[in-house]
Design an enzyme around this catalytic site. Structure first.
Site, mmCIF file in Angstrom:
data_model
loop_
_atom_site.group_PDB
_atom_site.id
_atom_site.type_symbol
_atom_site.label_atom_id
_atom_site.label_comp_id
_atom_site.label_asym_id
_atom_site.label_seq_id
_atom_site.Cartn_x
_atom_site.Cartn_y
_atom_site.Cartn_z
ATOM 1 N N ASN A 83 0.855 -1.185 0.000
ATOM 2 C CA ASN A 83 0.000 0.000 0.000
ATOM 3 C C ASN A 83 0.894 1.238 0.000
ATOM 4 O OD1 ASN A 83 -2.533 1.614 0.644
ATOM 5 N ND2 ASN A 83 -1.224 2.109 2.397
ATOM 6 N N ASP A 102 2.046 6.573 0.273
ATOM 7 C CA ASP A 102 1.184 5.621 -0.441
ATOM 8 C C ASP A 102 1.661 5.404 -1.871
ATOM 9 O OD1 ASP A 102 -0.598 5.142 1.630
ATOM 10 O OD2 ASP A 102 -2.347 5.372 0.314
ATOM 11 N N ASP A 132 -0.797 -6.684 3.353
ATOM 12 C CA ASP A 132 -1.002 -5.644 4.361
ATOM 13 C C ASP A 132 -1.951 -4.568 3.850
ATOM 14 O OD1 ASP A 132 -0.146 -4.352 6.920
ATOM 15 O OD2 ASP A 132 0.586 -2.791 5.564
ATOM 16 N N GLU A 175 -5.404 -8.637 4.582
ATOM 17 C CA GLU A 175 -5.869 -7.974 5.800
ATOM 18 C C GLU A 175 -6.922 -6.941 5.413
ATOM 19 O OE1 GLU A 175 -4.604 -4.796 9.224
ATOM 20 O OE2 GLU A 175 -3.750 -4.752 7.219
HETATM 21 C C1 ACG Z 1 -1.757 -2.840 8.970
HETATM 22 C C2 ACG Z 1 -0.727 -3.605 9.795
HETATM 23 C C3 ACG Z 1 -0.129 -2.678 10.825
HETATM 24 C C4 ACG Z 1 0.726 -1.648 10.102
HETATM 25 C C5 ACG Z 1 0.050 -1.125 8.915
HETATM 26 C C6 ACG Z 1 0.788 -0.130 8.122
HETATM 27 C C7 ACG Z 1 -1.118 -1.653 8.400
HETATM 28 O O1 ACG Z 1 -1.308 -4.751 10.312
HETATM 29 O O2 ACG Z 1 0.652 -3.335 11.768
HETATM 30 O O3 ACG Z 1 1.023 -0.575 11.027
HETATM 31 O O4 ACG Z 1 1.641 -0.873 7.261
HETATM 32 C C8 ACG Z 1 -6.186 0.214 9.670
HETATM 33 C C9 ACG Z 1 -5.819 -0.463 8.370
HETATM 34 C C10 ACG Z 1 -5.004 -1.697 8.619
HETATM 35 C C11 ACG Z 1 -3.783 -1.388 9.473
HETATM 36 C C12 ACG Z 1 -4.277 -0.754 10.774
HETATM 37 C C13 ACG Z 1 -3.107 -0.346 11.658
HETATM 38 N N1 ACG Z 1 -2.971 -2.568 9.748
HETATM 39 O O5 ACG Z 1 -6.991 -0.786 7.657
HETATM 40 O O6 ACG Z 1 -4.570 -2.173 7.377
HETATM 41 O O7 ACG Z 1 -5.017 0.435 10.450
HETATM 42 C C14 ACG Z 1 -10.822 0.367 12.145
HETATM 43 C C15 ACG Z 1 -10.647 0.458 10.645
HETATM 44 C C16 ACG Z 1 -9.439 -0.313 10.183
HETATM 45 C C17 ACG Z 1 -8.223 0.143 10.909
HETATM 46 C C18 ACG Z 1 -8.465 -0.130 12.387
HETATM 47 C C19 ACG Z 1 -7.269 0.275 13.251
HETATM 48 O O8 ACG Z 1 -11.796 -0.082 10.017
HETATM 49 O O9 ACG Z 1 -9.247 -0.094 8.794
HETATM 50 O O10 ACG Z 1 -7.087 -0.585 10.406
HETATM 51 O O11 ACG Z 1 -9.608 0.620 12.829
HETATM 52 O O12 ACG Z 1 -7.010 1.605 13.087
HETATM 53 C C20 ACG Z 1 -14.232 -2.505 14.784
HETATM 54 C C21 ACG Z 1 -14.597 -2.153 13.367
HETATM 55 C C22 ACG Z 1 -13.360 -1.917 12.567
HETATM 56 C C23 ACG Z 1 -12.471 -0.935 13.267
HETATM 57 C C24 ACG Z 1 -12.180 -1.415 14.647
HETATM 58 C C25 ACG Z 1 -11.247 -0.523 15.436
HETATM 59 O O13 ACG Z 1 -13.582 -3.768 14.786
HETATM 60 O O14 ACG Z 1 -15.340 -3.215 12.784
HETATM 61 O O15 ACG Z 1 -13.678 -1.440 11.286
HETATM 62 O O16 ACG Z 1 -11.292 -0.887 12.480
HETATM 63 O O17 ACG Z 1 -13.386 -1.564 15.377
HETATM 64 O O18 ACG Z 1 -11.795 0.734 15.598
HETATM 65 C C26 ACG Z 1 2.367 -0.223 11.231
HETATM 66 C C27 ACG Z 1 2.758 -0.540 12.668
HETATM 67 C C28 ACG Z 1 1.977 0.294 13.625
HETATM 68 C C29 ACG Z 1 2.195 1.758 13.295
HETATM 69 C C30 ACG Z 1 1.781 2.004 11.852
HETATM 70 C C31 ACG Z 1 2.074 3.437 11.426
HETATM 71 O O19 ACG Z 1 2.556 -1.900 12.913
HETATM 72 O O20 ACG Z 1 2.403 0.031 14.948
HETATM 73 O O21 ACG Z 1 1.402 2.555 14.150
HETATM 74 O O22 ACG Z 1 2.536 1.166 10.999
#
Ligand code: ACG
Length: 550
Positions: A153, A221, A251, A287
């Site tokens: 991404n 991005d 990812d 993911e």
């Molecule tokens: C991936 C990796 C993660 C990594 C990155 C960046 C992406 O696993 O380790 O972080 O390369 C969003 C993205 C995911 C991302 C996470 C961190 N993970 O979609 O791809 O952020 C909501 C959103 C999600 C969101 C999530 C967390 O929908 O999209 O994920 O919040 O922010 C319910 C809802 C659900 C909601 C949740 C939480 O479950 O149904 O929709 O999800 O509540 O509110 C890397 C590092 C990190 C660093 C980052 C900058 O590992 O430590 O911080 O880079």
């Protein structure tokens, strides 16, 4: 024949013959596994297993997610490395793992390495390419497939593509348009002089330019609409798959074009097709951290697997049902939810392989969701491991390790022992976690430990492949009270899994199942699961598996 041998092997393993090979010297002395009392697979099951054909060797596996940084340190610098992981392959084999997902291992400026600077190399913190090749060779010998985190991404801001693009923009006269002939890398990303035209804009210092970087300033991005970028990604996949990597964890698949499912589905279709063109057996797991409806929609892409967020994590179905333990109206929804999910995903992709998990590096560990209740932690493990598809276990989950707070605190050292041997230091900014259930060294010798429970659950899953490969339906007649009952059907193979999701003993009336046999059981509280005539006694949080035939 192969299947009965492997089922017997499972039992032998559970009875104390450790799966150690002589291919490695484990840097951590983990000791031999102690005999586990009471076979989890009954004799009836073994007889039945003997009649089955070859065990499938496919992508329905037991995957283990490893954060190399925190797994095992072989050189004493306090940071985990590939050689440390390699030395622990016998341990993973003993647990029953058949696949590894390595979180990013490429050069990067952060401890987590999700901002990649070079997709073709190994971060020196983790070792060398030769170390990786040796790891892969050992995995292949042990029948363990390896997938890598494919982070496309975005790149890291230290990646040469981004640095070259930024360098070029800095030399561009104000108001001039970039010339792709002079610098193709500008179009690898989303740059604009209009900050309002891009998401989460970050400034290119000293210029009028901005770039899109929603995750972080050091994660620009990529423009996945650019054919040249796609070609680069295909080359990266081919490089690692040529080495023997089985596939990738994709990812941030819902952030390729955030908020645009149609475009993301197209990107996933391309990634799946590109991987399959390199290796028809490729395993791809995306993911998509989203709701049930959206995860279902993404299966339209033809992607093999998507992590089953609707069942995992603190707000997933497994935790919700465990929270409602003892409440029949909550418990009976579990099997029907499994059936509903299977039908929905299958309706979008007939070849889908579910990818259940409890926790991962982004979320709190299951020990916390299960209120540090050992029996609930065990049952959560069984609920995950006995789901159909490719199951994922986050390192240390098999010990009930704790992990909550900021991200680094969810990624602390694998708890091998209390002597510190092989253990890694805390990731930057992590808080020390108080693990409630002891180290591996302590749990290995304890028949009733979470660790030995995990081994048993995995052994059951492997011995009865209807569990991993079967279609799931609620077994309505038995899905009552605090007993959750699901049936799995795979060709001619069938089994019924009963789970007592309550802290009290439950009885199941099997009078309509007189020709079924108790094949396997998992006790969470130490009390045996017994069949008394046609009454099945399920102690607190107990699990039983029935197969047809006497
Ligand atoms: C991936 C990796 C993660 C990594 C990155 C960046 C992406 O696993 O380790 O972080 O390369 C969003 C993205 C995911 C991302 C996470 C961190 N993970 O979609 O791809 O952020 C909501 C959103 C999600 C969101 C999530 C967390 O929908 O999209 O994920 O919040 O922010 C319910 C809802 C659900 C909601 C949740 C939480 O479950 O149904 O929709 O999800 O509540 O509110 C890397 C590092 C990190 C660093 C980052 C900058 O590992 O430590 O911080 O880079």
């Amino acid at each position: 024949m192969k299947r009965i041998l492997s089922a017997i092997l499972c039992l032998l393993l559970l009875a104390g013959c450790s799966g150690k090979t002589d291919s490695n010297t484990a840097p951590v002395s983990t000791g031999a596994a102690k005999p586990s009392e009471g076979a989890v697979l009954t004799e009836a099951a073994l007889t039945r297993i003997a009649t089955l054909g070859e065990s499938p060797d496919d992508n329905y596996r037991v995957w283990y997610e490893v954060f190399v940084y925190s797994f095992c340190d072989s050189d004493g610098d306090g940071i985990g490395d590939l050689n440390g992981l390699r030395g622990q392959l016998p341990y993973l084999q003993e647990l029953g793992v058949t696949g590894l997902w390595l979180m990013p291992i490429h050069p990067s400026t952060t401890y987590h390495k999700y901002n990649v600077s070079d997709y073709y190399a190994i971060d020196p913190q983790y070792g060398t390419m030769a170390d990786f090749d040796a790891l892969l060779a050992d995995c292949e010998r042990l029948g363990i497939r390896v997938i890598l985190d494919l982070v496309v991404n975005h790149t890291g801001s230290e990646h040469p593509w981004f640095k070259t693009a930024v360098q070029y923009l800095k030399t561009l006269p104000a108001g001039a348009a970039p010339n792709p002939e002079e610098c193709p890398y500008v179009d690898y990303y989303s740059f604009s002089t209009d900050a309002t035209a891009i998401r989460a804009p970050k400034e290119v210092t000293g210029t009028d330019w901005w770039y899109e970087a929603p995750f972080s300033y050091d994660m620009p991005d990529l423009n996945l609409d650019n054919p040249a970028v796609r070609k680069e990604v295909e080359n990266i996949m081919a490089f690692w798959m040529d080495k023997g990597v089985a596939g990738f964890r994709l990812d941030a698949a819902k952030e390729f074009h955030t908020g645009n499912t149609t475009k993301n589905v197209e990107v996933l279709s391309w990634l799946q097709q590109a991987a399959t063109a390199i290796d028809p057996e490729a395993y791809m797991v995306a993911e998509v951290w989203d709701t049930f409806a959206n995860v279902t929609a993404y299966y339209e892409s033809g992607i093999t697997s998507i992590f089953n967020y609707p069942f995992g994590n603190s707000d997933g179905k497994i935790t919700a049902v465990l929270r409602g333990a003892g409440n029949p109206s909550v418990v009976t929804t579990y099997a029907t939810a499994l059936e509903k999910a299977d039908k929905a995903y299958l309706g979008k992709n007939p070849d889908y392989i579910d990818a259940p998990f409890l926790s991962n590096h982004d979320v709190g560990r299951i020990a916390g969701f299960a209120q540090r209740n050992e029996q609930k932690v065990k049952l959560a493990g069984a609920m995950n491991i006995l789901m159909s598809g490719s199951v994922f276990i986050y390192y240390g989950e098999e010990l009930g390790m704790a992990g909550s707070g900021n991200d680094p605190s969810k990624r602390v050292a694998m708890y091998w022992n209390d002597s510190g041997e092989g253990m890694t230091r805390l990731p930057p900014d992590a808080t020390e976690q108080a693990h409630p259930f002891g180290s591996l060294a302590a749990q290995r010798d304890d028949d009733s430990s979470i660790y030995n429970y995990y081994r048993q659950a995995i052994a059951i899953r492997k011995a009865l492949p209807a569990i991993s490969h079967g279609r799931t339906t609620a077994e309505t007649a038995l899905n009552t009270g605090c007993v959750s009952a699901q049936r799995k059907t795979w060709g001619d193979e069938t089994c019924i899994i009963l789970m007592n999701i309550s802290p009290d003993q439950a009885l199941a009336d099997l009078s309509a199942y007189a020709d079924w046999t108790l094949a396997a059981s998992l006790s969470a509280d130490g009390n045996a699961i017994t069949l008394d005539g046609t009454t099945l006694h399920l102690p607190a949080y107990g699990v039983a598996v029935l197969i047809p035939g006497r």
